[in-house]
Enzyme design. Structure first.
Site, PDB file in Angstrom:
ATOM      1  N   ARG A  18       4.065  -5.008  -2.285  1.00  0.00           N
ATOM      2  CA  ARG A  18       5.041  -3.973  -1.896  1.00  0.00           C
ATOM      3  C   ARG A  18       5.570  -4.277  -0.513  1.00  0.00           C
ATOM      4  O   ARG A  18       4.813  -4.416   0.436  1.00  0.00           O
ATOM      5  CB  ARG A  18       4.441  -2.573  -1.928  1.00  0.00           C
ATOM      6  CG  ARG A  18       5.526  -1.483  -2.111  1.00  0.00           C
ATOM      7  CD  ARG A  18       4.971  -0.080  -2.006  1.00  0.00           C
ATOM      8  NE  ARG A  18       4.499   0.168  -0.668  1.00  0.00           N
ATOM      9  CZ  ARG A  18       3.343   0.781  -0.375  1.00  0.00           C
ATOM     10  NH1 ARG A  18       2.553   1.224  -1.335  1.00  0.00           N
ATOM     11  NH2 ARG A  18       2.983   0.953   0.865  1.00  0.00           N
ATOM     12  N   GLU A  74       6.349  -3.888   6.836  1.00  0.00           N
ATOM     13  CA  GLU A  74       5.261  -4.836   6.531  1.00  0.00           C
ATOM     14  C   GLU A  74       5.340  -5.228   5.056  1.00  0.00           C
ATOM     15  O   GLU A  74       6.014  -4.576   4.259  1.00  0.00           O
ATOM     16  CB  GLU A  74       3.887  -4.242   6.828  1.00  0.00           C
ATOM     17  CG  GLU A  74       3.548  -3.060   5.946  1.00  0.00           C
ATOM     18  CD  GLU A  74       2.053  -2.782   5.823  1.00  0.00           C
ATOM     19  OE1 GLU A  74       1.230  -3.640   6.170  1.00  0.00           O
ATOM     20  OE2 GLU A  74       1.725  -1.687   5.351  1.00  0.00           O
ATOM     21  N   ASN A 121       2.880  -5.737   1.883  1.00  0.00           N
ATOM     22  CA  ASN A 121       1.524  -5.391   1.450  1.00  0.00           C
ATOM     23  C   ASN A 121       1.070  -6.287   0.306  1.00  0.00           C
ATOM     24  O   ASN A 121       1.775  -6.431  -0.693  1.00  0.00           O
ATOM     25  CB  ASN A 121       1.487  -3.945   0.968  1.00  0.00           C
ATOM     26  CG  ASN A 121       1.832  -2.965   2.058  1.00  0.00           C
ATOM     27  OD1 ASN A 121       1.017  -2.686   2.924  1.00  0.00           O
ATOM     28  ND2 ASN A 121       3.062  -2.454   2.039  1.00  0.00           N
ATOM     29  N   SER A 174      -0.728   1.310  -3.143  1.00  0.00           N
ATOM     30  CA  SER A 174      -0.842   2.616  -3.789  1.00  0.00           C
ATOM     31  C   SER A 174       0.499   3.104  -4.320  1.00  0.00           C
ATOM     32  O   SER A 174       1.539   2.572  -3.981  1.00  0.00           O
ATOM     33  CB  SER A 174      -1.359   3.642  -2.796  1.00  0.00           C
ATOM     34  OG  SER A 174      -2.614   3.251  -2.350  1.00  0.00           O
ATOM     35  N   LYS A 221      -0.897  -8.806   9.651  1.00  0.00           N
ATOM     36  CA  LYS A 221       0.211  -8.593  10.594  1.00  0.00           C
ATOM     37  C   LYS A 221       0.465  -9.842  11.436  1.00  0.00           C
ATOM     38  O   LYS A 221       1.595 -10.144  11.801  1.00  0.00           O
ATOM     39  CB  LYS A 221      -0.102  -7.411  11.507  1.00  0.00           C
ATOM     40  CG  LYS A 221       0.346  -6.040  10.992  1.00  0.00           C
ATOM     41  CD  LYS A 221      -0.534  -5.375  10.066  1.00  0.00           C
ATOM     42  CE  LYS A 221      -0.033  -4.056   9.553  1.00  0.00           C
ATOM     43  NZ  LYS A 221      -0.805  -3.615   8.391  1.00  0.00           N
ATOM     44  N   LYS A 264      -0.099  -3.365  16.816  1.00  0.00           N
ATOM     45  CA  LYS A 264      -0.809  -3.388  15.531  1.00  0.00           C
ATOM     46  C   LYS A 264      -2.001  -4.347  15.542  1.00  0.00           C
ATOM     47  O   LYS A 264      -1.846  -5.514  15.892  1.00  0.00           O
ATOM     48  CB  LYS A 264       0.143  -3.832  14.416  1.00  0.00           C
ATOM     49  CG  LYS A 264       1.345  -2.929  14.222  1.00  0.00           C
ATOM     50  CD  LYS A 264       2.118  -3.310  12.963  1.00  0.00           C
ATOM     51  CE  LYS A 264       3.264  -2.353  12.726  1.00  0.00           C
ATOM     52  NZ  LYS A 264       3.902  -2.572  11.419  1.00  0.00           N
ATOM     53  N   GLU A 272      -5.220  -2.734   7.434  1.00  0.00           N
ATOM     54  CA  GLU A 272      -4.366  -2.126   6.417  1.00  0.00           C
ATOM     55  C   GLU A 272      -4.842  -0.701   6.172  1.00  0.00           C
ATOM     56  O   GLU A 272      -5.972  -0.368   6.488  1.00  0.00           O
ATOM     57  CB  GLU A 272      -4.509  -2.875   5.079  1.00  0.00           C
ATOM     58  CG  GLU A 272      -4.266  -4.351   5.134  1.00  0.00           C
ATOM     59  CD  GLU A 272      -2.833  -4.683   5.415  1.00  0.00           C
ATOM     60  OE1 GLU A 272      -1.955  -3.894   5.000  1.00  0.00           O
ATOM     61  OE2 GLU A 272      -2.584  -5.701   6.071  1.00  0.00           O
ATOM     62  N   GLY A 273      -3.982   0.079   5.575  1.00  0.00           N
ATOM     63  CA  GLY A 273      -4.439   1.370   5.067  1.00  0.00           C
ATOM     64  C   GLY A 273      -4.026   2.563   5.901  1.00  0.00           C
ATOM     65  O   GLY A 273      -4.363   3.698   5.582  1.00  0.00           O
ATOM     66  N   ARG A 302       8.622   7.275   1.011  1.00  0.00           N
ATOM     67  CA  ARG A 302       7.782   8.215   1.758  1.00  0.00           C
ATOM     68  C   ARG A 302       8.638   8.838   2.854  1.00  0.00           C
ATOM     69  O   ARG A 302       9.235   8.121   3.659  1.00  0.00           O
ATOM     70  CB  ARG A 302       6.575   7.493   2.362  1.00  0.00           C
ATOM     71  CG  ARG A 302       5.533   7.131   1.309  1.00  0.00           C
ATOM     72  CD  ARG A 302       4.474   6.227   1.852  1.00  0.00           C
ATOM     73  NE  ARG A 302       5.013   4.933   2.204  1.00  0.00           N
ATOM     74  CZ  ARG A 302       4.297   3.949   2.753  1.00  0.00           C
ATOM     75  NH1 ARG A 302       3.028   4.124   3.030  1.00  0.00           N
ATOM     76  NH2 ARG A 302       4.861   2.793   3.024  1.00  0.00           N
TER      77      ARG A 302
HETATM   78  P1  ADP Z   1      -0.610  -0.183   7.467  1.00  0.00           P
HETATM   79  O1  ADP Z   1      -0.964  -1.551   6.998  1.00  0.00           O
HETATM   80  O2  ADP Z   1      -1.716   0.528   8.122  1.00  0.00           O
HETATM   81  O3  ADP Z   1       0.079   0.615   6.401  1.00  0.00           O
HETATM   82  P2  ADP Z   1       2.007  -0.394   8.706  1.00  0.00           P
HETATM   83  O4  ADP Z   1       2.456  -1.602   9.431  1.00  0.00           O
HETATM   84  O5  ADP Z   1       2.625  -0.155   7.390  1.00  0.00           O
HETATM   85  O6  ADP Z   1       0.427  -0.426   8.653  1.00  0.00           O
HETATM   86  O7  ADP Z   1       2.268   0.867   9.649  1.00  0.00           O
HETATM   87  C1  ADP Z   1       1.923   2.170   9.254  1.00  0.00           C
HETATM   88  C2  ADP Z   1       3.093   3.118   9.459  1.00  0.00           C
HETATM   89  O8  ADP Z   1       3.531   3.101  10.816  1.00  0.00           O
HETATM   90  C3  ADP Z   1       4.321   2.733   8.665  1.00  0.00           C
HETATM   91  O9  ADP Z   1       4.271   3.251   7.357  1.00  0.00           O
HETATM   92  C4  ADP Z   1       5.449   3.307   9.502  1.00  0.00           C
HETATM   93  O10 ADP Z   1       5.628   4.688   9.220  1.00  0.00           O
HETATM   94  C5  ADP Z   1       4.932   3.164  10.911  1.00  0.00           C
HETATM   95  N1  ADP Z   1       5.432   1.892  11.490  1.00  0.00           N
HETATM   96  C6  ADP Z   1       4.824   0.691  11.438  1.00  0.00           C
HETATM   97  N2  ADP Z   1       5.566  -0.274  12.026  1.00  0.00           N
HETATM   98  C7  ADP Z   1       6.673   0.337  12.474  1.00  0.00           C
HETATM   99  C8  ADP Z   1       7.832  -0.112  13.190  1.00  0.00           C
HETATM  100  N3  ADP Z   1       7.991  -1.382  13.553  1.00  0.00           N
HETATM  101  N4  ADP Z   1       8.793   0.809  13.493  1.00  0.00           N
HETATM  102  C9  ADP Z   1       8.646   2.104  13.149  1.00  0.00           C
HETATM  103  N5  ADP Z   1       7.584   2.591  12.480  1.00  0.00           N
HETATM  104  C10 ADP Z   1       6.602   1.732  12.145  1.00  0.00           C
HETATM  105 MG    MG Z   2       1.874   0.253   5.517  1.00  0.00          MG
END
Ligand code: ADP
Ligand code: MG
Length: 449
Positions: free
Chosen positions: A103, A124, A126, A131, A283, A340, A344-345, A424
């Site tokens: 995803r 990102e 996935n 999920s 990441k 970051k 994950e998660g 979402r």
């Molecule tokens: P995880 O692997 O924990 O899901 P993500 O990289 O998807 O980590 O980050 C979790 C959440 O943080 C994302 O769903 C988003 O809402 C927010 N987020 C992450 N990176 C960014 C970014 N570069 N700009 C804005 N919001 C972000």
């Molecule tokens: Mg995420």
């Protein structure tokens, strides 16, 4: 409660749009009652990229040297990454069929220049435990029902991730060549998002006659064995292992959990994902893939151009951003960056003042386990969010995920396609995006009518 809201909640409970809350009481999954409206060409752009991203990530996953080169420093300070790297091996040699359920998550950002409009930017990619395969379908069905009964003015964009994912799983089981074999779903002990998993299991049985065994990783260690390379769990032959756990250190808190993971990895079962695939989704790897010239080592230049349009700046902490150290720049513009770790998660990233404090407190060694990412400023739109049966209309931002499925043999694709979407929607002032963590609400897309 308004009649429309009651109707929506009744539908959610009837159709399994459900989860357990943090106290493990049954409740509906949080959902939005206004689809996220985007332009057709933006939707199209995200959709056509899915197979290219899959192709890239499969090649990265199978390139052990690349993973080791770029994850080595992080693994020195992050035991979880180190443990994964230690188990990583040439999985293609054990099982020529490889399957991925992916995803790619995007937020829209304003296009530069005078033309206006929005462009999808990747948050990102996935590779493990994606999920909402089922719940993303059910929120579509809820919005469709409301639209057809004139309780919602806007028609949601159709998609069916559940059918696409289950069809892909069945194809993998069939290719393995043992019709009586089962799928193993690796799960956590307690799972709030249980119904999203169980619906996959029921559909796989109903449509294809394939049964599913659920087990934790330590359960695999206790009840699993290898026979001529095949994985057996309680004497059931496992052709496909689908991970809905194993992405977080907590999933390995039992002393035998790594043993279970190793057993799966060393068997010939088709793994979604292999350790290499999981690591490719780190990441740190995302940051390295954004550097000049790296993508072109894996995919064609034309494909690389398309993927890069969706990238935002990502940096290691020892780099410079705008002629100053990355840490200085991010600390003086906390609104423009996200910090970051290799996790994950949800709930692991640092934003705003927490980011500044964390940047300050990290040692030089610890810095290697983190990356900085430019913050995507998604457009704010009003939406009505329904959480624990309460509705409120507030300014929101939305994140769009595109699911992908692929099956390959020796890196030649048997199929590789987009499999539907996840939206979402969350309050504009909320940084993180998890639905079960309580940050965000499930939603659908709509197109200008
Ligand atoms: P995880 O692997 O924990 O899901 P993500 O990289 O998807 O980590 O980050 C979790 C959440 O943080 C994302 O769903 C988003 O809402 C927010 N987020 C992450 N990176 C960014 C970014 N570069 N700009 C804005 N919001 C972000
Ligand atoms: Mg995420």
């Amino acid at each position: 409660m308004s009649e429309n809201l009651q109707n929506a909640i009744d539908f959610a409970f009837t159709q399994g749009l459900l989860k357990y809350n943090t106290s493990f009481q049954l409740t509906h999954a949080p959902f939005a009652l206004m689809p996220y409206n985007i332009e057709g060409n933006t939707l199209n752009q995200m959709t056509i990229l899915t197979p290219f991203f899959n192709e890239l990530m499969l090649k990265v996953a199978n390139n052990s040297d690349f993973l080791r080169e770029h994850l080595h420093d992080a693994s020195e300070v992050d035991l979880f990454v180190k443990n994964l790297l230690n188990l990583e091996q040439n999985s293609e040699a054990i099982q020529p069929y490889q399957m991925m359920i992916t995803r790619s998550d995007f937020m829209l950002a304003e296009k530069n220049g005078s033309a206006g409009g929005f462009i999808p930017k990747q948050v990102e990619f996935n590779m493990i435990s994606n999920s909402f395969v089922f719940l993303s379908r059910q929120i579509y069905l809820l919005h469709k029902y409301l639209y057809e009964t004139q309780q919602l003015e806007i028609e949601p964009v159709e998609h069916n991730t559940l059918d696409n994912v289950v069809e892909a799983m069945a194809a993998a089981v069939q290719r393995y060549g043992y019709p009586e074999s089962s799928m193993l779903m690796i799960v956590q002990h307690k799972e709030q998002n249980l119904f999203d998993q169980r619906a996959i299991e029921y559909k796989l049985l109903e449509k294809y006659g394939i049964s599913t065994v659920r087990s934790t990783l330590e359960g695999v260690a206790a009840n699993g064995r290898l026979n001529e390379g095949h994985l057996y769990l309680n004497d059931r032959l496992i052709s496909l292992t689908y991970f809905r756990a194993g992405y977080a250190p907590e999933d390995y808190s039992h002393p035998d959990a790594w043993k279970g993971r190793k057993l799966v990895e060393s068997s010939s079962t088709i793994k979604v994902p292999t350790i290499g695939m999981q690591l490719a989704g780190a990441k740190k790897i995302q940051q390295v893939l954004g550097k000049t010239g790296v993508l072109e080592n894996f995919i064609s230049e034309a494909e690389a151009v398309l993927l890069k349009e969706t990238f935002v700046g990502m940096y290691s902490l020892d780099e410079e951003i705008e002629n100053r150290s990355a840490i200085e720049t991010a600390s003086s513009h906390p609104d423009d960056y996200v910090l970051k770790p290799q996790r994950e998660g949800g709930g692991n990233n640092y934003f705003d003042t927490e980011m500044v404090a964390q940047l300050k407190s990290l040692t030089r060694e610890e810095q290697k386990a983190y990356i900085l990412m430019e913050r995507i400023k998604a457009p704010v739109h009003d939406s009505m969010l329904v959480v624990e049966k309460e509705a409120s209309t507030i300014p929101c931002v939305s994140e769009v995920g595109r699911f992908g499925v692929c099956l390959s043999k020796e890196e030649h694709f048997i199929f590789n396609q987009d499999a539907g979407y996840l939206v979402r929607t969350k309050s504009e002032d909320q940084n993180e995006g998890g639905v079960c963590a309580g940050y965000a609400c499930l939603n659908t897309l709509s197109l200008p009518q």
